[in-house]
Design a protein around this motif. Structure first.
Motif, PDB file in Angstrom:
ATOM      1  N   LEU A 155      84.335  61.615  26.400  1.00  0.00           N
ATOM      2  CA  LEU A 155      83.607  60.425  26.842  1.00  0.00           C
ATOM      3  C   LEU A 155      82.406  60.770  27.710  1.00  0.00           C
ATOM      4  O   LEU A 155      81.710  59.882  28.196  1.00  0.00           O
ATOM      5  N   VAL A 164      82.007  58.980  32.727  1.00  0.00           N
ATOM      6  CA  VAL A 164      81.318  57.898  32.016  1.00  0.00           C
ATOM      7  C   VAL A 164      80.503  57.047  32.973  1.00  0.00           C
ATOM      8  O   VAL A 164      80.718  57.037  34.178  1.00  0.00           O
ATOM      9  N   LYS A 169      78.944  58.841  28.005  1.00  0.00           N
ATOM     10  CA  LYS A 169      79.018  57.549  27.317  1.00  0.00           C
ATOM     11  C   LYS A 169      78.960  56.408  28.331  1.00  0.00           C
ATOM     12  O   LYS A 169      79.318  56.564  29.496  1.00  0.00           O
ATOM     13  N   THR A 170      78.506  55.265  27.857  1.00  0.00           N
ATOM     14  CA  THR A 170      78.493  54.072  28.692  1.00  0.00           C
ATOM     15  C   THR A 170      79.619  53.148  28.245  1.00  0.00           C
ATOM     16  O   THR A 170      79.748  52.868  27.053  1.00  0.00           O
TER      17      THR A 170
END
Lengths: 239, 263
Positions: B135, B160, B138-139
């Motif tokens: 992850l 994240v 990632k948003t």
């Protein structure tokens, strides 16, 4: 009262304060740059120049800022395909950009209207005197009307900037972690609503009064010629 | 003058009626005001005609009928829903609220009335591995003030970028527009409120379901003000009651093709 919660949350509140200051400052500066030409167009005689600006101001003064923010943020999300094609999506993708855009347009509309009032409030005698000295058009605006209008508009403009700083708290609804955003996220976890929102309120108070102090200093400076000269400075005054 | 007297009298009578109406002591509940959010489909949402609908709403009605009390729904935004309870705007929260230790410090809970896992959703074929590494960068969108936000911040917070939204619908909208890569929420909420809708057509669950007790607690319960023990007992008995009578199972089947009560 949980002072520990307040102390522990301070670093995150400082991050939030930075975001609030950035967003407000950028919006104020860009908004003012837009407002000056808008105000000039607003007082133009040609209805094709005046009309669009009037419509712009009409919309942004007539609708709540919250609605404008939602419209720009979630509205642009709906037209993501179109915006991608013309290469603008990478801007609208960022909540930061959407926040500054809505605040800028909003403050530009209000400031333009404040300036419009001030421009129309410049005493006719001063304009006449300038004309008599041979000034006209751009020179007249640059030397006489605009400086005078700014001085007239300044107190009202101070209010507008204070209002904008407070209104910037709305950007927390589009995921930005400004002062209010930080308070909301932390309160959600700790349920210490009272402590955290009181802290947020205190930070806003400090920012607003700091801002008002700066604006008052500027007001003092730009109105120097309207005050009586200090006594030590007038020995040569011929009685 | 007469009119004023009439008005005055009727105001006094209304006040008396109100005073008599409000529960004075335990066991005298004849009307329960229920706080709910109305923005968490399919559990509680406002339909096209403006009526509250959903699993929570049906369960709440069934429970009140089982308890033999009148009910009234009060719609309240999620992040003010516990303060609203404490301010006596309503007597119970039936809004898919998870039972957690943090919340127990402020409110009392009934036993669970359902328990479902949390899952991530991303674009179909996005090939995202659900791990701290996978992850990274990632948003992720999540609803503010939920156990899912806590879970996300505690487990993936370092790798994240977390965006918190006022409602799950807003997080889903930003998943569709591409502002976030994933959203995390209750599996049933994502299924009914997003994946099964037109907007969610190109999206799918990724990774396992999470039910870690530390974050997701003992399930979903009804939150009550501390000390309202009589009401809590009534709700607990009613939950068992509608399960025994098969009313619960009927409501379950209306919304989901799997058992949401857990074991």
């Amino acid at each position: 009262m949980g002072f520990n919660i307040i102390l522990e949350s301070m670093p995150r509140f400082l991050d939030g304060t930075l975001i609030t200051i950035q967003i407000t400052a950028l919006s104020v500066v860009i908004g003012l740059c837009l407002a000056v030409p808008l105000a000039l167009m607003r007082v133009a005689k040609n209805p094709f120049v005046r009309g669009p600006v009037y419509a712009f101001i009409f919309y942004f003064r007539g609708t709540p800022l919250l609605v404008q923010i939602f419209l720009i943020y979630y509205g642009s999300g709906q037209f993501q395909n179109g915006l991608s094609q013309i290469g603008l999506w990478y801007l609208f993708r960022e909540a930061y950009f959407c926040a500054i855009m809505s605040l800028t347009l909003n403050t530009a509309a209000y400031t333009a209207e404040i300036l419009r009032g001030a421009i129309q409030g410049v005493p006719w005698g001063e304009i006449e005197a300038a004309r008599a000295c041979g000034m006209s058009g751009a020179l007249l605006y640059r030397r006489i009307i605009l400086p005078k209008a700014f001085r007239l508009a300044w107190p009202a403009y101070t209010n507008e900037v204070v209002f904008l700083l407070q209104a910037s708290s709305l950007v927390s609804i589009i995921t930005l972690m400004d002062i209010t955003g930080v308070a909301r996220v932390l309160a959600a976890r700790t349920f210490a609503f009272y402590e955290l929102f009181l802290t947020a309120a205190a930070i806003y108070l400090i920012l607003v009064y700091g801002l008002i102090w700066v604006f008052h200093r500027i007001e003092y400076r730009i109105s120097a010629h309207l005050r009586a000269a200090p006594e030590t400075a007038q020995p040569a005054a011929g009685m | 003058m007469k009119q004023f007297q009439k008005l005055f009298l009727s105001i006094i009578m209304m006040a008396i009626a109100l005073a008599l109406n409000s529960p004075v002591s335990a066991g005298e509940w004849d009307k329960v005001r229920i706080g709910t959010e109305g923005a968490y489909p399919p559990f509680n949402y406002v339909d096209k005609d403006g009526n509250l609908q959903g699993f929570d709403i049906d369960i709440a009605k069934a429970l009140c009928e089982e308890m033999g009390v009148k009910y009234e729904f009060v719609v309240q935004d999620w992040d003010g829903i516990i303060p609203g309870l404490m301010a006596k705007k309503y007597d119970a929260i039936i809004a898919s609220m998870s039972i957690t230790e943090e919340r127990k410090q402020k409110v009392d809970f009934t036993e669970k009335y359902y328990l479902t896992p949390a899952r991530f959703v991303a674009k179909k074929g996005a090939d995202i591995e659900i791990s701290t590494e996978g992850l990274k960068g990632k948003t992720v969108g999540v609803q503010r003030a939920t156990i899912h936000e806590n879970f996300l911040r505690d487990n993936f917070g370092k790798s994240v970028d977390i965006k918190s939204y006022a409602t799950q619908d807003e997080a889903n909208m930003d998943l569709v527009s591409g502002r976030v890569d994933l959203v995390i929420a209750d599996a049933t909420v994502l299924l009914g409120g997003f994946l099964e809708t037109d907007a969610g057509a190109g999206y799918a669950f990724v990774g396992p379901g999470f039910t870690d007790k530390e974050w997701f607690g003992e399930g979903i319960g009804i939150a009550l003000r501390k000390g309202d023990d009589a009401l809590r007992k009534m709700f607990n008995e009613a939950i068992q009651g509608i399960r025994k009578k098969g009313i619960y199972q009927k409501i379950n089947a209306k919304y989901f093709d799997f058992d949401v009560y857990g074991d």
